[in-house]
Design a protein around this motif. Structure first.
Motif: not given
Length: 278
Positions: A9, A12, A16, A253-254, A256-258, A261
């Motif tokens: 987080a 991300m 951002q 960002f993508e 860290n998002q994966k 998840q």
């Protein structure tokens, strides 16, 4: 496992804010005198993990039966510490407008403490008398004949006085001397920031200095510059590089998002499958 949530987080959030910074740079790519921002990313302090286990030799002191075995350090994420303006000189373009004035750096000393090159600015003043600084030389004349910025800030001379003219038929010498009808009117003031990190952006291409007024570079033997009438300094934003950095930020960002998840799926299994009683 919860540490992984926080680390991903934090990554991300940092990306951002980096995207927001790059978007602002690209949006101001055509703003005269705009200085692009650069992000300073820092890692949170590392944590040293150790394993606590009980010895086999009993003693009277319970604490003496425990010893710590070092496991190693763990990273706790990254954050954007600050935005640092890049005061690199922008390209100069000809406009043909007599009220357009470009400030071109010459010899500017390097600060001994920071190792950074100093910065030069036009000195302007708002209606309340507050001093601000800018590199945007896209000036105009107001209804009373004062030389101002497009936002209405008064351009000041070497004595920090407002400059009043009779019209646009005036000339600006390379040293900033303004003449009208072959008579000297004023000399543009140019401020010098030995450490450019002391000035703070304040919107619309303006800067402020919270430590008091900046010293003047006029007649400073260690500073040289040139003022060019009918020219403007362009933004120093490299749009190609900014777009590349933005794509890189989106990919980070993508990623860290994966990771986030994946942690979420693992927690879901731990709660709903592994912990289920049969």
């Amino acid at each position: 496992m919860l540490r992984g949530f926080y680390t991903a987080a934090a990554g991300m959030l940092a990306e951002q804010r980096r995207v927001e910074m790059l978007t602002n740079n690209i949006a101001n790519a055509n703003t005269p005198g705009y200085k692009e921002d650069e992000a300073a990313l820092r890692a949170f302090p590392e944590l040293l993990l150790s394993r606590v286990q009980e010895t086999t030799t009993p003693t009277s002191d319970p604490a003496s039966r425990l010893h710590h075995s070092p496991v190693g350090s763990i990273h706790t994420g990254v954050y954007m510490q600050e935005l640092i303006p890049n005061f690199l000189q922008g390209d100069v373009k000809e406009t043909g407008q007599p009220t357009d004035i470009a400030l071109v750096d010459g010899t500017v000393p390097i600060d001994a403490q920071t190792g950074m090159k100093g910065a030069l600015f036009f000195v302007v003043q708002n209606a309340n008398g507050d001093i601000r600084y800018t590199r945007n030389g896209n000036f105009t004349l107001d209804a009373e004949g004062y030389l101002t910025t497009n936002e209405g800030y008064y351009v000041l001379d070497e004595n920090n006085q407002r400059i009043r003219l009779n019209g646009t038929d005036f000339a600006v010498a390379p040293d900033g001397t303004i003449t009208e009808n072959n008579a000297r009117v004023a000399r543009l003031n140019v401020a010098f920031a030995a450490n450019p990190n002391t000035v703070v952006k304040e919107g619309n291409g303006l800067f402020r200095n919270d430590n008091g007024p900046l010293p003047s570079a006029v007649d400073n033997p260690n500073v040289t510059y040139e003022l060019k009438q009918r020219f403007l300094e362009r933004s120093n934003v490299d749009v190609t590089r900014a777009m590349t950095d933005m794509l890189s930020a989106y990919r980070s960002f993508e990623a860290n998002q994966k990771i986030l998840q994946a942690y979420d799926r693992s927690m879901d299994k731990a709660v709903n499958e592994i912990g289920r009683l049969k």
